[in-house]
Design a protein around this motif. Structure first.
Motif, PDB file in Angstrom:
ATOM      1  N   LYS A 117       0.826  -1.206   0.000  1.00 15.39           N
ATOM      2  CA  LYS A 117       0.000   0.000   0.000  1.00 15.39           C
ATOM      3  C   LYS A 117       0.866   1.265   0.000  1.00 15.39           C
ATOM      4  O   LYS A 117       0.570   2.233  -0.700  1.00 15.39           O
ATOM      5  CB  LYS A 117      -0.928   0.001   1.221  1.00 15.39           C
ATOM      6  CG  LYS A 117      -2.084  -0.983   1.116  1.00 15.39           C
ATOM      7  CD  LYS A 117      -2.823  -1.186   2.436  1.00 15.39           C
ATOM      8  CE  LYS A 117      -3.445   0.093   2.957  1.00 15.39           C
ATOM      9  NZ  LYS A 117      -4.268  -0.167   4.177  1.00 15.39           N
ATOM     10  N   SER A 124      11.621  -2.136 -18.215  1.00 19.63           N
ATOM     11  CA  SER A 124      12.160  -0.860 -17.724  1.00 19.63           C
ATOM     12  C   SER A 124      13.440  -1.033 -16.920  1.00 19.63           C
ATOM     13  O   SER A 124      13.933  -0.064 -16.346  1.00 19.63           O
ATOM     14  CB  SER A 124      11.084  -0.131 -16.906  1.00 19.63           C
ATOM     15  OG  SER A 124      10.521  -0.968 -15.943  1.00 19.63           O
ATOM     16  N   PHE A 125      13.966  -2.215 -16.836  1.00 20.05           N
ATOM     17  CA  PHE A 125      15.266  -2.396 -16.147  1.00 20.05           C
ATOM     18  C   PHE A 125      16.274  -2.949 -17.153  1.00 20.05           C
ATOM     19  O   PHE A 125      15.928  -3.783 -17.982  1.00 20.05           O
ATOM     20  CB  PHE A 125      15.138  -3.346 -14.960  1.00 20.05           C
ATOM     21  CG  PHE A 125      14.414  -2.747 -13.799  1.00 20.05           C
ATOM     22  CD1 PHE A 125      15.000  -1.748 -13.026  1.00 20.05           C
ATOM     23  CD2 PHE A 125      13.127  -3.153 -13.495  1.00 20.05           C
ATOM     24  CE1 PHE A 125      14.321  -1.204 -11.953  1.00 20.05           C
ATOM     25  CE2 PHE A 125      12.444  -2.602 -12.424  1.00 20.05           C
ATOM     26  CZ  PHE A 125      13.038  -1.619 -11.657  1.00 20.05           C
ATOM     27  N   LYS A 145       4.238   1.975 -13.871  1.00 26.03           N
ATOM     28  CA  LYS A 145       3.519   0.853 -13.300  1.00 26.03           C
ATOM     29  C   LYS A 145       4.395  -0.400 -13.198  1.00 26.03           C
ATOM     30  O   LYS A 145       4.342  -1.121 -12.204  1.00 26.03           O
ATOM     31  CB  LYS A 145       2.291   0.535 -14.145  1.00 26.03           C
ATOM     32  CG  LYS A 145       1.449  -0.576 -13.568  1.00 26.03           C
ATOM     33  CD  LYS A 145       0.144  -0.735 -14.324  1.00 26.03           C
ATOM     34  CE  LYS A 145      -0.605  -1.948 -13.776  1.00 26.03           C
ATOM     35  NZ  LYS A 145      -1.899  -2.121 -14.457  1.00 26.03           N
ATOM     36  N   ASP A 170       2.415   1.707  -3.389  1.00 22.76           N
ATOM     37  CA  ASP A 170       1.376   2.101  -4.336  1.00 22.76           C
ATOM     38  C   ASP A 170       1.131   3.607  -4.293  1.00 22.76           C
ATOM     39  O   ASP A 170       1.046   4.277  -5.318  1.00 22.76           O
ATOM     40  CB  ASP A 170       0.095   1.332  -3.997  1.00 22.76           C
ATOM     41  CG  ASP A 170      -0.996   1.548  -5.026  1.00 22.76           C
ATOM     42  OD1 ASP A 170      -0.703   1.392  -6.235  1.00 22.76           O
ATOM     43  OD2 ASP A 170      -2.141   1.874  -4.640  1.00 22.76           O
ATOM     44  N   ARG A 171       1.036   4.122  -3.071  1.00 23.14           N
ATOM     45  CA  ARG A 171       0.784   5.573  -2.930  1.00 23.14           C
ATOM     46  C   ARG A 171       2.004   6.393  -3.344  1.00 23.14           C
ATOM     47  O   ARG A 171       1.886   7.386  -4.059  1.00 23.14           O
ATOM     48  CB  ARG A 171       0.424   5.894  -1.477  1.00 23.14           C
ATOM     49  CG  ARG A 171      -0.938   5.314  -1.093  1.00 23.14           C
ATOM     50  CD  ARG A 171      -1.349   5.775   0.300  1.00 23.14           C
ATOM     51  NE  ARG A 171      -2.641   5.175   0.639  1.00 23.14           N
ATOM     52  CZ  ARG A 171      -3.562   5.769   1.393  1.00 23.14           C
ATOM     53  NH1 ARG A 171      -3.320   6.972   1.906  1.00 23.14           N
ATOM     54  NH2 ARG A 171      -4.702   5.172   1.649  1.00 23.14           N
ATOM     55  N   GLU A 215       2.716   6.540  -7.108  1.00 26.38           N
ATOM     56  CA  GLU A 215       1.846   7.489  -7.813  1.00 26.38           C
ATOM     57  C   GLU A 215       2.350   8.911  -7.583  1.00 26.38           C
ATOM     58  O   GLU A 215       2.457   9.709  -8.514  1.00 26.38           O
ATOM     59  CB  GLU A 215       0.413   7.337  -7.307  1.00 26.38           C
ATOM     60  CG  GLU A 215      -0.580   8.093  -8.163  1.00 26.38           C
ATOM     61  CD  GLU A 215      -2.015   7.835  -7.714  1.00 26.38           C
ATOM     62  OE1 GLU A 215      -2.235   7.734  -6.493  1.00 26.38           O
ATOM     63  OE2 GLU A 215      -2.884   7.721  -8.577  1.00 26.38           O
ATOM     64  N   LYS A 217       7.634  -0.802 -12.808  1.00 27.30           N
ATOM     65  CA  LYS A 217       8.573  -0.742 -11.677  1.00 27.30           C
ATOM     66  C   LYS A 217       7.853  -0.850 -10.341  1.00 27.30           C
ATOM     67  O   LYS A 217       8.284  -1.565  -9.433  1.00 27.30           O
ATOM     68  CB  LYS A 217       9.370   0.567 -11.717  1.00 27.30           C
ATOM     69  CG  LYS A 217      10.475   0.570 -12.748  1.00 27.30           C
ATOM     70  CD  LYS A 217      11.317   1.840 -12.642  1.00 27.30           C
ATOM     71  CE  LYS A 217      12.313   1.896 -13.789  1.00 27.30           C
ATOM     72  NZ  LYS A 217      13.036   3.191 -13.834  1.00 27.30           N
ATOM     73  N   VAL A 245       4.919  -2.160  -9.628  1.00 28.57           N
ATOM     74  CA  VAL A 245       4.354  -3.487  -9.381  1.00 28.57           C
ATOM     75  C   VAL A 245       5.464  -4.503  -9.100  1.00 28.57           C
ATOM     76  O   VAL A 245       5.313  -5.399  -8.271  1.00 28.57           O
ATOM     77  CB  VAL A 245       3.457  -3.914 -10.558  1.00 28.57           C
ATOM     78  CG1 VAL A 245       3.076  -5.389 -10.455  1.00 28.57           C
ATOM     79  CG2 VAL A 245       2.198  -3.055 -10.605  1.00 28.57           C
ATOM     80  N   ASP A 301      -7.848   0.933  -0.844  1.00 28.65           N
ATOM     81  CA  ASP A 301      -6.977   1.888  -0.167  1.00 28.65           C
ATOM     82  C   ASP A 301      -7.095   3.275  -0.814  1.00 28.65           C
ATOM     83  O   ASP A 301      -7.215   4.291  -0.125  1.00 28.65           O
ATOM     84  CB  ASP A 301      -5.524   1.385  -0.251  1.00 28.65           C
ATOM     85  CG  ASP A 301      -4.566   2.221   0.569  1.00 28.65           C
ATOM     86  OD1 ASP A 301      -4.861   2.462   1.748  1.00 28.65           O
ATOM     87  OD2 ASP A 301      -3.525   2.632   0.032  1.00 28.65           O
ATOM     88  N   ARG A 302      -7.084   3.310  -2.117  1.00 31.75           N
ATOM     89  CA  ARG A 302      -7.162   4.607  -2.812  1.00 31.75           C
ATOM     90  C   ARG A 302      -8.562   5.219  -2.702  1.00 31.75           C
ATOM     91  O   ARG A 302      -8.712   6.411  -2.438  1.00 31.75           O
ATOM     92  CB  ARG A 302      -6.815   4.427  -4.295  1.00 31.75           C
ATOM     93  CG  ARG A 302      -5.345   4.088  -4.505  1.00 31.75           C
ATOM     94  CD  ARG A 302      -4.999   4.059  -5.978  1.00 31.75           C
ATOM     95  NE  ARG A 302      -3.583   3.705  -6.141  1.00 31.75           N
ATOM     96  CZ  ARG A 302      -2.812   4.157  -7.124  1.00 31.75           C
ATOM     97  NH1 ARG A 302      -3.319   4.959  -8.040  1.00 31.75           N
ATOM     98  NH2 ARG A 302      -1.542   3.812  -7.198  1.00 31.75           N
TER      99      ARG A 302
END
Lengths: 320, 320, 320, 320, 320, 320
Positions: free
Chosen positions: A231, D319-320, A244, A234-235, A238, A246, A248, B234-235
């Motif tokens: 979590k 991306s890596f 995305k 994720d925040r 952003e 990297k 994930v 969460d978001r």
């Protein structure tokens, strides 16, 4: 200053020294007399203590002593049911003039928190990948205060002051070296995984500034530090504009680093950097536990059973 | 309109009807002659087909037929290695004038997607708890388009057009009734859990508008719909100003609804509404799979082994 | 009438009230003086009690008190090793004039046994299937007397007066509702399965008329209530002229309702009614255990570890 | 020289190149005509081939070709049941003038066997502990000939020419570095464990000088390389006059290095050097398997399922 | 001579008899008075004893009593926490004139060690196969001295004086008979496997000449008696010139006789004689444990839970 | 009379002999020509056969041949996908004048059914315990007809004509001998357990009079032979007036003889006779499977993997 350490006490010793109070209580025995029941510790271990037949005039002074205080104790070391125990003759609360060293009473990592924190920060700042660098630096700065003292576990390996920092530092040291051998690994990704993997233990475990855990937080029990870590990433991803893939992949590294479902990872590592993260974590935990178990073992002998090592009894050799 | 359904074909039948093409290819046999290799389906099942000794003049028309097209076929039903197979004599691509009903060819939930969606939305809008209501309505609206056709699984239970909607609808029906018996359950929380628990299958599975899954997404493989669901809540919880306790409890319900670590849940349910969610999910999946397996079974006989039911062979009684 | 319930006692309370005696004994302490050792209970829990330094003149009256009697006690609530304990000052055996309500001392189902029994009987009599109806009515009548008080378990869920009736009644309530959703289920078969599934606990567990289990019977240990139930159905089916398919399906439902071999079911359910029986059983057991664990938990806190729920600690929310 | 590698062949390619013959046979098809059935390989993989309708005059030349020979083949790449296959038009046995490079056809470790052997020998000779040094040097010298080509496994990781040397070399490289971090480890003991742990694979697996395993030896099946290794150390330790503690600790390292009973280790590691040996082994095996699986995977895609990695499909990032 | 056996003592008995001292110590109670803490045994079991309020003049005599001595005791049988305990009134050390029979105090096999040893030796000498005969005779002679008293286990089955001999003897008796039924078995090989299978328990367990185990040896903990047995056979086979196939088959029998990896066997039996060895071992262990558990059980009743039998409670019938 | 046995056929053999037809069918190949597809067996194994390009005039004679018939075949042994196959040139149905021995075609126990049945009956009639004797005699007589030919399993051990009789007979032989060693066993109870333990396989498995199983009965699938056996004993015990303790103990022996829940036993053996029954069963099954696997293995070689022995490959020694 401190002369008698709990780890070294032997039955029939007569001692006089300071200890930290984990719990203290006046109780009434089966002979209907009141006695003082103590649970004391220092950086080397814990021991129970009893002061029998407490008289009423003693009570006011004893009532001043609270959990977490330091006390001076005169006592004999006895044995009860195979466990050492202190038969206390005298006890008083410590005063500032006693000039106690906190470090004598608290189990702590063997390096300074500041130095370790700087080591982590340097490794983060030295990353080539801009996204990973900014994310790691940010997470380290966000958690700097708690990182200084947080343990890496409620009990077991690295359950000590600054244990989390020490755990991450040693993993980073090994990570760098393993990347020299397995050159197909993306070193930045491995290092980022190491820095982030346990960071949310800070919000999973409830611990005081002495690094002592009292339990687990509400969110810790409901979700656990793996999910909490996802979590957070994720925040932050952003917020920092990290792509995305990297984000994930980092989340997956955290999710999979316990490796087995029954240890909390619903997914197994799906790329080499996630795989190696698991082994770096295991190695550091096992080396810690084994080192600790052998410290109090005589050469040529086996240690007590170690719960975190499937109850193995470790051997300390004489010829090495 | 459609006369011959794959589920009912018997060896030696001579048939003429329309089917959907799953795959089509010209291949060269061991006798060095080219033949047409087909994999056909309708809403009742799948079957392979062969048209032997394809001549060059036939090729242009055959090359027009692509995966996903509909074809008219004249064929004999033969048997090959215990599997039925079509020996095709004639084949042509369908034209608009054939007036085919898509529903004859696609395995689909037995109710209309619109009706089921409205049922879900009404249940969400009927919640007393403002937070849960706004979250559920929001999630349903955000996913309305894909919900219309998404299956509930890549294979196994509810792998069908609108299967996800049907799965959630039946769970909601049971949920309401179970809350009548176990009155200590918070009904809003149970209903919200049901609506949210599998929603991220929409982003875990890759499926087309016919409800047919082609695989799993990148994020689906890396994290899975449980973790994806937690990230979404969460978001949204932050956006909708839902308090931490409620948000984390919903996240926990999603995290724990597979119940066992080896099925993807690192935590077991820690309150009754999370516990009941698991059983509602299990009951609906099992009733679906069992119903389907028994549909093609004769009374007094056992079904084929059902992979999703630990290879059990189900019994269809004669006296009930 | 009763003022102090064991579940609510706090350390340092001074109390005076009636309790039921589970065990009573005069013992000799390490100080060579005799003391009274008590284990007391009421409907909310159990507690140990000690009356120190019992003098010889007290003995005749104390010797009159036997296990299962009721006593009036004046005592202080103390703590010993983290457990509450009564330091008894006065104790006397209760007399008829005390007008005790048995219900205050015995853990019991929340509904009247007669009402619950009638509910079961009505459901049995309302079955359309003649065979199932006659079998269920017969079994209920054969076991009516013991059903009134039998617990559903020796310990754990529904280990209480009339617990078996309550367990079956709630399962029947849910069963009826689930059959409204999953309309392919044969409702009579599901209801019969519910009524019969645990009936032989009456001959597996040894319990007294207060619903308190003292152990397992010879046949219970050798075979268990699943096998005992099959034997009963086998005999009654022959006597009532029930066809083999129906009898064997009922026997299979009983045999498979624990679902997993390690929980006593050598076969998994092979038709939907047997499958749903397992889930109805699980749901009722889990809802019971969770409800009980949360009753004594403060809002916003976690319960103690619950052994029957894999040692989970349950959460009681503040915002629901 | 070699142009077409099996790992890169795509359906419909027309190719002409040399391959190694794993198996060759003349068979009779269902059309009662004889055809040539081939199984070919090069260092990148394996492929089947068919030459249809072999005429009698072709037979003498074809009969000259034996398993293990090299052939020049002109063929089309076709697809059969989702597997690529060669439809062979021309085939001839290779002649010396073709100047083939054996290395193009044999899967092999990426370093020269001589260099790797010297690396191991240097590490052994550099040990401070006289006993370990003499034992390791002796074992390396005793097995030098076979070490040059032996694979580290019959299949799976390091099943390649000189795979055993490569496996040990990389483990030694990591071992040295890990000892820099965990300074309480006895480096000589770790290095000796690495050198000795799999040495008896040489007598467990039956392999030819191309590093290709054909099966397991009698003693390998009866005892396995762990037990065989213990027997070897037992004899050599006696011969070299190594004390019992050292010998038994080395034997224990070999016995425990698979860690889990179900993987062949009846004892778990009982000192840190034995523990780290297991992790060094795991890391090298996993890095090898993952590297290999990702080599043939496109960026942004998942690999095929890897059997040795619990059927995981690995991800290769973009991306890596 | 001996009248009161521990296995038969009942609460409230007043006794006077001799016992063996397992441990003895003067301790100080919570009432600050010294008391004598005893742990006594005879051949039927063990019991704790307390002599309260020991006065100073008693100390010299008490201090003469050491672990392993025999004492005469006058005491009452009391109960403490559900365990019987002796409240000792008088105690004195035994003197030669007491003429004690050691056999009354030591748990021992029911046959004479000499007779059992001869039985084994005769079976070994009666073998037709020269290699197996010379090996078995040699091993029996090498271990004759310790075989006389060694137990077959540290605890559990056959943990008694000469228990190892008794275990092997009964297995040999059954082995001979099983070979009469399964005539394809090589009887010499089965008998040799039985004689050798547990022989290295002599070097795995540390036991005194009364057959009482105090723990495990260094090599026992590091390798275990299976691996130790293989090493012994490896050396002796070389010395005696036994061929490799025979030697490895015997080593395999020892390695596989625990059958499951989690019980220490990395390989399962690969020929019938190895398979039957496992079952002969299991049967003897189970018959021993069951017989012992039922000896102290009343007819028509269940025994206490038996730890070595998965906590089963065994039944002793009345009608057989 | 019979010259070529399937177990001994080698590729390229030209043969002419009789076989039994397991299945026969006319099929159409990918070359659109009809061919004959056969599955043949004799007492040593099974093999597929093909007769290509069947012409129409051949059809009437071929259509006369049905599953279960015997045929004379002239054929070449070829290989297809690593399996031997017959390329049939001529085939005709056998006639009475061929004087075939059924025993050449059916896998059967090595002793006469009549003799084995008498052996069982004698053992039953020789029991001292009147109840056990009358029950065993009754069960043997009730099942005499089917016992003559029933296999002991649908596949695996003793899946052969009269396999059940043979299995029970050999277990009885071992049982008698084991009772000589473990004299505390009640021999009658052991023998009764052996006779009864698998008797209901007769109603669980569906087999023809040649001992070939075609599947499982309805009751067999729903309950299994353990539960079926308990029901039978329950009814017969009542009819014969056998007391409850004896009846329940026998039922328990049947219920527990598979020992582990995952193999169908919800209870573990609770007395020694039940325990030994399990081992007698295991030994006989394992000796049978091992003997069979080694019969077709060359000395000094390993057998194929044996599915019923956890895929072990067994070794056949040269020096024994």
């Amino acid at each position: 200053m401190k002369e008698f350490y709990i780890g070294q006490l032997r039955t029939d010793d007569e001692i006089q020294d300071f200890f930290m109070v984990k719990t203290i209580a006046i109780k009434i025995g089966s002979n209907k007399k009141q006695y003082l029941d103590l649970f004391l510790c220092d950086k080397t271990g814990e021991i129970t203590g009893k002061k029998w037949d407490v008289s009423d005039p003693e009570l006011p002074a004893l009532n001043e002593i609270a959990d977490g205080d330091f006390v001076k104790v005169k006592a004999n070391v006895t044995e009860w049911n195979g466990m050492r125990q202190l038969r206390v003759q005298k006890i008083r609360k410590s005063v500032p003039e006693d000039h106690l060293e906190l470090a004598d009473y608290i189990k702590a990592a063997p390096e300074k928190a500041d130095d370790m924190y700087l080591f982590l920060l340097e490794k983060a700042e030295g990353m080539t990948d801009h996204d990973l660098r900014s994310l790691c630096v940010r997470v380290l700065e966000d958690n700097q205060e708690k990182l200084m003292y947080y343990p890496a576990a409620a009990k077991n390996h690295h359950a000590e002051l600054s244990g989390l920092l020490y755990h991450v530092k040693r993993m980073l040291m090994t990570a760098e070296r393993v990347c020299e051998v397995y050159t197909n690994l993306n070193k930045d990704l491995v290092m980022a995984g190491v820095i982030l993997h346990d960071m949310e233990k800070i919000n999973e475990i409830e611990a005081d500034t002495l690094g002592m855990a009292s339990g687990y937080s509400f969110e810790g029990q409901m979700l656990g530090h793996l999910i909490q870590g996802i979590k957070t990433i994720d925040r932050l991803a952003e917020e920092l504009g990290i792509g995305k893939e990297k984000a994930v992949m980092l989340e997956h590294m955290i999710l999979s680093h316990h490796y087995e479902p029954e240890f909390g990872s619903p997914k197994k590592p799906l790329f080499p950097e996630a795989e190696i993260l698991h082994y770096l974590d295991m190695i550091d935990a096992r080396m810690y536990d084994m080192h600790e178990a052998l410290e109090s073992t005589t050469e040529g002998d086996f240690s007590d059973r170690v719960w975190t090592l499937d109850n193995r009894r470790l051997y300390k050799p004489t010829s090495f």
